[in-house]
Design an enzyme around this catalytic site. Structure first.
Site, PDB file in Angstrom:
ATOM      1  N   GLN A 124     -20.258  15.731 -34.252  1.00  3.50           N
ATOM      2  CA  GLN A 124     -19.888  16.925 -33.684  1.00  3.50           C
ATOM      3  C   GLN A 124     -20.629  17.967 -34.511  1.00  3.50           C
ATOM      4  O   GLN A 124     -20.825  19.074 -34.159  1.00  3.50           O
ATOM      5  CB  GLN A 124     -18.399  17.002 -33.580  1.00  3.50           C
ATOM      6  CG  GLN A 124     -17.785  15.993 -32.639  1.00  3.50           C
ATOM      7  CD  GLN A 124     -17.855  16.736 -31.246  1.00  3.50           C
ATOM      8  OE1 GLN A 124     -18.163  17.855 -31.078  1.00  3.50           O
ATOM      9  NE2 GLN A 124     -17.711  15.700 -30.365  1.00  3.50           N
TER      10      GLN A 124
ATOM     11  N   SER B  40     -25.871  12.726 -33.322  1.00  2.52           N
ATOM     12  CA  SER B  40     -26.284  12.295 -31.983  1.00  2.52           C
ATOM     13  C   SER B  40     -26.910  13.513 -31.174  1.00  2.52           C
ATOM     14  O   SER B  40     -26.614  14.773 -31.438  1.00  2.52           O
ATOM     15  CB  SER B  40     -24.856  11.855 -31.227  1.00  2.52           C
ATOM     16  OG  SER B  40     -25.339  11.564 -29.868  1.00  2.52           O
TER      17      SER B  40
ATOM     18  N   CYS C  15     -14.110   9.691 -25.026  1.00  2.00           N
ATOM     19  CA  CYS C  15     -14.075   8.216 -25.183  1.00  2.00           C
ATOM     20  C   CYS C  15     -12.846   7.348 -25.049  1.00  2.00           C
ATOM     21  O   CYS C  15     -12.704   6.345 -24.956  1.00  2.00           O
ATOM     22  CB  CYS C  15     -14.667   7.635 -26.605  1.00  2.00           C
ATOM     23  SG  CYS C  15     -16.280   8.186 -27.171  1.00  2.00           S
TER      24      CYS C  15
ATOM     25  N   ASN D 166     -13.456  15.716 -33.628  1.00  2.00           N
ATOM     26  CA  ASN D 166     -14.283  15.888 -32.187  1.00  2.00           C
ATOM     27  C   ASN D 166     -13.072  16.430 -31.513  1.00  2.00           C
ATOM     28  O   ASN D 166     -13.348  17.214 -30.308  1.00  2.00           O
ATOM     29  CB  ASN D 166     -14.716  14.581 -31.616  1.00  2.00           C
ATOM     30  CG  ASN D 166     -13.761  13.453 -31.673  1.00  2.00           C
ATOM     31  OD1 ASN D 166     -13.194  13.132 -32.962  1.00  2.00           O
ATOM     32  ND2 ASN D 166     -13.337  13.017 -30.745  1.00  2.00           N
TER      33      ASN D 166
END
Length: 394
Positions: free
Chosen positions: A182, A202, A328, A154
């Site tokens: 990703q 995701s 994050c 990422n």
């Protein structure tokens, strides 16, 4: 004059595409039923759920019933690791991962080590951020039950040798999980061809809504239930399904698959223009990650003698959104664990900038960045004692 708004942080999240929102809206209003209900309203929701599951499955060439919806990539990571660990404890307690994983993996591994007695090997990576296949093979023990290596990083965009890792796992009869948050929807993935047993995905990385993701679980994989309660997701992950978001994820996956080649070509060209422009204008700059095996929209620079936070603040003042690594961990002042793992010293790792490109990025946007960034770096370096000392010692 209105300040320009330029988004260059697609790796953190993406906007919801209009087609995706249009697909979702009826399930927030007219078709609001619970997919577990037997009446008409429930059947409408169940039909939408089934369609979305098929759309996500088609994106990665899995069977429809191998896709399990979750609340996102981090939940999928937790479920994969904990689910395998608890279900295969009688075989062994050893997990292999890498030092550059997302914290959804690293913190789960630490939890399993600290609280449940599991042993975890954290593999080093090379200067491009790739796991060495020989290191992986050497780490395997009789007690190894899971290999978890991310598909693409990422922060620096490096794509791992997933096919080779899958072959090794299969040869040794070890389950293989990959965090593809990703990658899935941004580059082609075929879970069958790559010998993947579990894969995290995701929605919000591919222009779908936030708070929805999926875990691919290969048929026959033994895995503990993650959420107990109702019969949803084949009794493996209970809870009333978030139908509007699932519908959105399905549509985003469908668009991503149809648009894949154009997406890759366009972003790769924009990426090359950005890298070439910045390297030509700003000395003492390096690109982090592999130049060959890289996500098409990822660019990660390190600028010597300055810190990334200053770059971000000055870009933000110009209306440019970027990051210094993972969203994050954006509240942390520590240097990126990924950049440290590829061998960068603290002082260079601190000066990192991730610019990630997406489907709404234009050539004009790239030109604007190339035009603005050199002055920012020059200004920050003019205030840096490290830069001053380096120039005096030349």
């Amino acid at each position: 004059m209105e300040k320009r708004r330029l988004y260059m942080d697609y790796s953190a999240t993406t906007p919801v595409k209009k087609e995706v929102l249009d697909e979702m809206m009826p399930y927030l209003t007219d078709y609001f039923g619970n997919a577990s209900s037997f009446h008409l309203f429930g059947r409408e929701a169940k039909s939408a759920l089934d369609k979305a599951r098929e759309q996500v499955a088609n994106l990665v060439n899995s069977k429809t019933n191998e896709i399990y919806f979750t609340a996102g990539g981090t939940e999928s990571d937790n479920w994969a690791l904990e689910g395998v660990a608890y279900a295969h404890r009688e075989k062994g307690n050893h997990i292999i991962t890498s030092k550059i994983e997302h914290h959804g993996i690293l913190h789960t591994c630490e939890y399993l080590e600290k609280h449940h007695g599991f042993e975890v090997t954290y593999l080093d990576v090379d200067s491009e951020g790739k796991v060495r296949i020989e290191d992986l093979e050497a780490a395997i023990k009789d007690t190894t039950i899971l290999i978890s290596i991310m598909f693409a990083n990422n922060e620096i965009g490096t794509i791992q040798p997933i096919k080779e890792i899958g072959e090794i796992a299969k040869k040794h009869k070890i389950l293989f999980h990959t965090d593809a948050v990703q990658a899935a929807g941004n580059i082609p993935i075929d879970v069958k061809e790559l010998n993947i047993d579990l894969m995290s995905m995701s929605s919000h990385k591919i222009y779908g809504p936030k708070g929805i993701g999926a875990l691919y679980i290969k048929t026959g994989t033994k895995l503990h239930t993650f959420v107990h309660g109702g019969a949803q997701e084949k009794r493996r992950r209970a809870g009333t399904e978030n139908i509007p978001s699932i519908v959105g994820y399905g549509k985003a996956a469908e668009i991503a698959k149809a648009n894949m080649q154009n997406h890759i070509e366009t972003l790769t060209n924009l990426r090359a223009k950005l890298i070439d422009g910045i390297l030509a204008k700003i000395p003492y700059t390096r690109v982090n990650g592999s130049m060959e095996d890289r996500l098409p929209g990822n660019v990660n620079f390190s600028f010597e003698f300055i810190e990334g936070e200053g770059i971000l603040l000055m870009l933000d003042m110009l209306g440019i959104a970027a990051s210094s690594g993972s969203a994050c961990t954006s509240g942390s002042l520590d240097p990126s664990h990924v950049l440290m793992a590829i061998g960068l010293p603290h002082e260079i790792a601190h000066g990192s900038l991730r610019l990630s490109i997406g489907d709404f990025t234009t050539v004009d946007d790239i030109d604007y960045i190339i035009g603005q960034l050199p002055a920012i770096i020059e200004r920050l370096r003019s205030m840096s004692p490290l830069y001053d000392a380096a120039m005096k010692n030349k």
